[in-house]
Design an enzyme around this catalytic site. Structure first.
Site, PDB file in Angstrom:
ATOM      1  N   TYR A 125       0.876  -1.182   0.000  1.00  0.00           N
ATOM      2  CA  TYR A 125       0.000   0.000   0.000  1.00  0.00           C
ATOM      3  C   TYR A 125       0.912   1.232   0.000  1.00  0.00           C
ATOM      4  O   TYR A 125       2.024   1.170  -0.507  1.00  0.00           O
ATOM      5  CB  TYR A 125      -0.919  -0.117   1.239  1.00  0.00           C
ATOM      6  CG  TYR A 125      -2.026   0.884   1.319  1.00  0.00           C
ATOM      7  CD1 TYR A 125      -2.920   1.077   0.263  1.00  0.00           C
ATOM      8  CD2 TYR A 125      -2.215   1.639   2.476  1.00  0.00           C
ATOM      9  CE1 TYR A 125      -3.946   2.001   0.360  1.00  0.00           C
ATOM     10  CE2 TYR A 125      -3.252   2.550   2.582  1.00  0.00           C
ATOM     11  CZ  TYR A 125      -4.105   2.729   1.518  1.00  0.00           C
ATOM     12  OH  TYR A 125      -5.132   3.650   1.621  1.00  0.00           O
ATOM     13  N   LYS A 196      -6.097  -1.367  -2.519  1.00  0.00           N
ATOM     14  CA  LYS A 196      -7.201  -1.118  -1.564  1.00  0.00           C
ATOM     15  C   LYS A 196      -7.882  -2.438  -1.210  1.00  0.00           C
ATOM     16  O   LYS A 196      -8.250  -2.674  -0.062  1.00  0.00           O
ATOM     17  CB  LYS A 196      -8.224  -0.161  -2.185  1.00  0.00           C
ATOM     18  CG  LYS A 196      -7.707   1.251  -2.319  1.00  0.00           C
ATOM     19  CD  LYS A 196      -7.887   2.014  -1.019  1.00  0.00           C
ATOM     20  CE  LYS A 196      -7.166   3.342  -1.093  1.00  0.00           C
ATOM     21  NZ  LYS A 196      -7.421   4.249   0.005  1.00  0.00           N
ATOM     22  N   GLU A 267     -12.292   5.357  -6.191  1.00  0.00           N
ATOM     23  CA  GLU A 267     -10.969   5.687  -5.662  1.00  0.00           C
ATOM     24  C   GLU A 267     -10.153   6.504  -6.656  1.00  0.00           C
ATOM     25  O   GLU A 267     -10.091   6.154  -7.840  1.00  0.00           O
ATOM     26  CB  GLU A 267     -10.228   4.371  -5.355  1.00  0.00           C
ATOM     27  CG  GLU A 267      -8.890   4.537  -4.703  1.00  0.00           C
ATOM     28  CD  GLU A 267      -8.982   5.076  -3.282  1.00  0.00           C
ATOM     29  OE1 GLU A 267      -9.867   4.645  -2.540  1.00  0.00           O
ATOM     30  OE2 GLU A 267      -8.154   5.929  -2.932  1.00  0.00           O
ATOM     31  N   ASP A 268      -9.549   7.571  -6.168  1.00  0.00           N
ATOM     32  CA  ASP A 268      -8.578   8.331  -6.953  1.00  0.00           C
ATOM     33  C   ASP A 268      -9.114   8.862  -8.278  1.00  0.00           C
ATOM     34  O   ASP A 268      -8.427   8.792  -9.317  1.00  0.00           O
ATOM     35  CB  ASP A 268      -7.297   7.511  -7.173  1.00  0.00           C
ATOM     36  CG  ASP A 268      -6.451   7.479  -5.904  1.00  0.00           C
ATOM     37  OD1 ASP A 268      -6.798   8.192  -4.954  1.00  0.00           O
ATOM     38  OD2 ASP A 268      -5.449   6.757  -5.868  1.00  0.00           O
ATOM     39  N   ASP A 291     -11.672   8.970  -1.010  1.00  0.00           N
ATOM     40  CA  ASP A 291     -10.915  10.233  -0.924  1.00  0.00           C
ATOM     41  C   ASP A 291     -11.734  11.310  -0.221  1.00  0.00           C
ATOM     42  O   ASP A 291     -11.192  12.162   0.473  1.00  0.00           O
ATOM     43  CB  ASP A 291     -10.527  10.715  -2.325  1.00  0.00           C
ATOM     44  CG  ASP A 291      -9.775   9.643  -3.079  1.00  0.00           C
ATOM     45  OD1 ASP A 291      -8.704   9.256  -2.605  1.00  0.00           O
ATOM     46  OD2 ASP A 291     -10.286   9.168  -4.110  1.00  0.00           O
ATOM     47  N   ASN A 435       0.500  14.446   2.142  1.00  0.00           N
ATOM     48  CA  ASN A 435       1.416  13.369   1.788  1.00  0.00           C
ATOM     49  C   ASN A 435       2.150  13.763   0.514  1.00  0.00           C
ATOM     50  O   ASN A 435       1.649  14.591  -0.237  1.00  0.00           O
ATOM     51  CB  ASN A 435       0.620  12.083   1.490  1.00  0.00           C
ATOM     52  CG  ASN A 435      -0.167  11.607   2.681  1.00  0.00           C
ATOM     53  OD1 ASN A 435       0.374  11.465   3.753  1.00  0.00           O
ATOM     54  ND2 ASN A 435      -1.452  11.371   2.470  1.00  0.00           N
TER      55      ASN A 435
HETATM   56  P1  NAD Z   1      -6.017  18.804  -4.077  1.00  0.00           P
HETATM   57  O1  NAD Z   1      -5.028  19.155  -5.114  1.00  0.00           O
HETATM   58  O2  NAD Z   1      -7.414  18.526  -4.477  1.00  0.00           O
HETATM   59  O3  NAD Z   1      -6.035  19.968  -2.962  1.00  0.00           O
HETATM   60  C1  NAD Z   1      -4.936  20.747  -2.560  1.00  0.00           C
HETATM   61  C2  NAD Z   1      -5.465  22.157  -2.350  1.00  0.00           C
HETATM   62  O4  NAD Z   1      -4.431  22.931  -1.759  1.00  0.00           O
HETATM   63  C3  NAD Z   1      -5.854  22.812  -3.666  1.00  0.00           C
HETATM   64  O5  NAD Z   1      -7.149  23.364  -3.571  1.00  0.00           O
HETATM   65  C4  NAD Z   1      -4.791  23.870  -3.836  1.00  0.00           C
HETATM   66  O6  NAD Z   1      -5.255  25.004  -4.552  1.00  0.00           O
HETATM   67  C5  NAD Z   1      -4.456  24.199  -2.399  1.00  0.00           C
HETATM   68  N1  NAD Z   1      -3.180  24.889  -2.255  1.00  0.00           N
HETATM   69  C6  NAD Z   1      -2.048  24.695  -2.982  1.00  0.00           C
HETATM   70  N2  NAD Z   1      -1.109  25.588  -2.600  1.00  0.00           N
HETATM   71  C7  NAD Z   1      -1.657  26.328  -1.622  1.00  0.00           C
HETATM   72  C8  NAD Z   1      -1.177  27.401  -0.829  1.00  0.00           C
HETATM   73  N3  NAD Z   1       0.070  27.878  -0.969  1.00  0.00           N
HETATM   74  N4  NAD Z   1      -2.003  27.921   0.102  1.00  0.00           N
HETATM   75  C9  NAD Z   1      -3.261  27.441   0.264  1.00  0.00           C
HETATM   76  N5  NAD Z   1      -3.770  26.444  -0.476  1.00  0.00           N
HETATM   77  C10 NAD Z   1      -2.979  25.882  -1.391  1.00  0.00           C
HETATM   78  O7  NAD Z   1      -5.404  17.558  -3.306  1.00  0.00           O
HETATM   79  P2  NAD Z   1      -6.157  16.663  -2.221  1.00  0.00           P
HETATM   80  O8  NAD Z   1      -6.609  15.393  -2.829  1.00  0.00           O
HETATM   81  O9  NAD Z   1      -7.128  17.510  -1.489  1.00  0.00           O
HETATM   82  O10 NAD Z   1      -4.947  16.292  -1.266  1.00  0.00           O
HETATM   83  C11 NAD Z   1      -4.265  17.298  -0.554  1.00  0.00           C
HETATM   84  C12 NAD Z   1      -3.258  16.646   0.366  1.00  0.00           C
HETATM   85  O11 NAD Z   1      -3.951  15.921   1.389  1.00  0.00           O
HETATM   86  C13 NAD Z   1      -2.356  15.648  -0.365  1.00  0.00           C
HETATM   87  O12 NAD Z   1      -1.059  15.797   0.084  1.00  0.00           O
HETATM   88  C14 NAD Z   1      -2.934  14.318   0.051  1.00  0.00           C
HETATM   89  O13 NAD Z   1      -1.952  13.309   0.062  1.00  0.00           O
HETATM   90  C15 NAD Z   1      -3.434  14.610   1.448  1.00  0.00           C
HETATM   91  N6  NAD Z   1      -4.490  13.678   1.888  1.00  0.00           N
HETATM   92  C16 NAD Z   1      -4.362  13.075   3.086  1.00  0.00           C
HETATM   93  C17 NAD Z   1      -5.339  12.184   3.519  1.00  0.00           C
HETATM   94  C18 NAD Z   1      -5.202  11.533   4.872  1.00  0.00           C
HETATM   95  O14 NAD Z   1      -4.370  11.898   5.618  1.00  0.00           O
HETATM   96  N7  NAD Z   1      -6.034  10.577   5.210  1.00  0.00           N
HETATM   97  C19 NAD Z   1      -6.431  11.894   2.715  1.00  0.00           C
HETATM   98  C20 NAD Z   1      -6.548  12.550   1.483  1.00  0.00           C
HETATM   99  C21 NAD Z   1      -5.568  13.448   1.085  1.00  0.00           C
END
Ligand code: NAD
Length: 578
Positions: A125, A196, A267-268, A291, A435
């Protein structure tokens, strides 16, 4: 189906393919019945036991002489497989080794990874699955699951009939457009549903004979893939919106026709498609987007656990989300719906959120704001309250009790911001969820140092324990893998018709209760990997109970018994000729 004729040739029978059936024999014991014989048995991972086929099975299944003479048990096979695993040094090679084993002998694969869970989870994973998705076309060896290409839009029924597992109850499906922060991976996205489903089985105890990974190959906009001569997917830009919606509709209709009430886990998908698909189907079938909903469940669990430890509750909390994309908005939505279920008015719930994206704090007159962001945007009348709309500026004014990072902007929770926050709020909850590790908004150690440890923390990526105040601090991970396996187990066990907000809230509460009641550490607000199986069962009991109570279950009976009865462990069943 391949049948062995008298002259030992194999022939195709033109009826629905059924390689095997899991059934109970006259004594009520589970057996696997197959009409196959000889070599094909050794090539189907659900049937293959390798050296563990008994002499009697070898005789009745046409396997005499096809295996070394000694009959082994599963433990012996696991020992050998582990030695082979250890012979590989690079994580990606270990991943390939495990994939090959998965496609060779499924019971052995699960027995191995369950025995070496902590060591092998990061290999099958996250994080290594990300590398294997990128390398998909290069490292492709054996096939698994269904590849549903837009080019085959007129053959979808046939494709879904061509599955190996007949009794499909859980489908994980992706279009490879928004993989794990590495974006559009085209057909290589298949690695994600497979991974998954490994967790659904290894942690959630869902039998691998009831699962199906699916990738929708609708082209790719990833130029590197399009230019790669080895790329195995459809070499075509992603189809347009209208074609896409039509294709999804056709896929869903085939799935409904072929698998009746299978649970579908999306997913994704890219953020836009993820939201629109979930909105379109969540009231029509049993469906779940990890997600969006899975992330919401674990984030809420972490918050509930921290609040419980503080002796507080969700009412009146000030929630600041930095990075209002798919995850940030998904978390906001889940928290919001949970508050509504707890009796808050929509306005009361909405008033507790502040979202920051690239533009800074989001207001209802901000430029380039999406519909889902708009749901949580502050009124433009509040603009004068802020000197600046940056994270630091907003922290100083609203004094958030909960700060969540989903921006993938490394180090954005600076020491200065964290110090100020800790001086304004007693024990804030800080969740840097981005991440991979190097993208985290702050490391747990930096957060503890800046706030003098007066804080509750959970992270998106795993971080090693560190020493603070003379004690080893272990930080739990806000990992969706603590939520979806148990949710799926419950859904399959009681044959739930829908996934409701109440069921998701029950999942968050179950995770929270497990963590808070566990004596492991009084700082922990999310689980640690060792707790995975127990957590999945607790989640499953709570979700199944909620489904039964709300008349949302297709099976009646004690939900706990139904969950326990379903839980699958890797062991060999007798294989008999049908
Ligand atoms: P995404 O691209 O949809 O969202 C990221 C957001 O951050 C976007 O809206 C972007 O415009 C914004 N952003 C970028 N630069 C910025 C800045 N300087 N200031 C403010 N906002 C800014 O991605 P996502 O799917 O929402 O994932 C975001 C992060 O969360 C990833 O790193 C992902 O791995 C992590 N994540 C963690 C979990 C968990 O911990 N369980 C689950 C899902 C996603």
């Amino acid at each position: 189906m391949l049948l062995r004729s008298k002259n030992h040739c194999y022939q195709l029978r033109e009826t629905t393919m059924q390689y095997f059936k899991v059934k109970k024999n006259k004594q009520g014991k589970k057996v696997i019945e197959t009409q196959l014989a000889g070599k094909p048995i050794l090539t189907i991972p659900q049937l293959n036991k390798g050296t563990a086929f008994s002499q009697e099975e070898r005789r009745s299944l046409g396997l005499l002489g096809k295996l070394p003479g000694r009959v082994e048990d599963l433990d012996g096979q696991v020992q050998r497989a582990y030695q082979q695993f250890c012979d590989y040094t690079l994580p990606i090679h270990k991943n390939i080794f495990l994939n090959v084993l998965h496609n060779t002998n499924e019971v052995l694969f699960y027995a191995l990874i369950k025995k070496h869970f902590k060591e092998m989870m990061p290999i099958v994973y996250t994080p290594v699955v990300g590398d294997s998705v990128v390398d998909f076309s290069k490292s492709f060896r054996q096939t698994r699951g269904l590849y549903v290409s837009y080019e085959d839009i007129d053959n979808l029924e046939e494709i879904f009939q061509n599955r190996t597992n007949q009794d499909v109850q859980l489908i994980v499906i992706t279009d490879g457009s928004g993989v794990l922060g590495i974006g559009d991976q085209g057909v290589g996205g298949m690695g994600i549903p497979i991974a998954k489903l490994v967790l659904y089985t290894a942690i959630g105890g869902i039998s691998p004979y009831n699962t199906l990974p699916v990738v929708l190959d609708v082209g790719t906009d990833n130029q590197t893939l399009l230019d790669d001569p080895l790329y195995l997917g459809w070499r075509h830009p992603r189809i347009n919106e209208k074609e896409y919606q039509h294709f999804i509709e056709k896929v869903i209709s085939c799935i409904k026709q072929e698998y009746d009430r299978a649970f579908i886990h999306w997913e994704d998908f890219s953020a836009k498609n993820a939201v629109s698909i979930l909105d379109r189907y969540r009231e029509k079938m049993c469906t779940f987007n990890d997600d969006i909903q899975g992330t919401g469940v674990v984030a809420l669990a972490a918050i509930l656990a921290a609040l419980k430890r503080k002796g507080s509750n969700i009412k009146g909390q000030r929630i600041l989300i930095f990075g209002a994309g798919a995850a940030g908005c998904g978390i906001a939505e889940h928290l919001f719906h949970s508050m509504i279920k707890l009796g808050f008015t929509e306005q009361e719930a909405k008033d507790q959120f502040w979202l920051i994206d690239r533009q800074g704090l989001l207001f209802d007159d901000s430029d380039n704001i999406s519909q889902v962001q708009m749901n949580f945007a502050r009124s433009k009348d509040e603009r004068p309250l802020f000197n600046e709309y940056s994270l630091h500026g907003v922290v100083k004014v609203i004094k958030p009790t909960i700060l969540i990072g989903c921006s993938a902007v490394a180090g954005s929770f600076t020491d200065e911001i964290l110090r100020d926050l800790a001086s304004l709020v007693d024990h804030p909850v800080i969740l840097p969820l981005s991440n991979p590790t190097e993208r985290a908004e702050a490391t747990p150690e930096a957060i503890y140092t800046a706030t003098l440890g007066r804080v509750f923390v959970a992270t998106g990526s795993p971080f090693p324990a560190f020493s603070f105040g003379g004690k080893a601090q272990v930080i739990g991970q806000c990992n969706n893998a603590y939520a979806f396996p148990g949710i799926g187990l419950a859904v399959v066990a009681v044959k739930a018709r829908r996934i409701t907000d109440e069921m998701l809230y029950a999942a968050s509460e179950a995770i929270c209760d497990y963590v808070v009641n566990n004596k492991y550490s009084d700082q922990l607000i999310t689980p640690i990997p060792e707790m995975s199986v127990e957590i999945a069962k607790s989640v499953a009991y709570a979700v199944a109970k909620k489904a039964v109570e709300s008349d949302n279950a297709g099976l009646s009976g004690d939900p706990i018994k139904l969950v326990d009865e379903l839980y699958w462990e890797p062991k060999y069943y007798p294989v008999v000729r049908g």
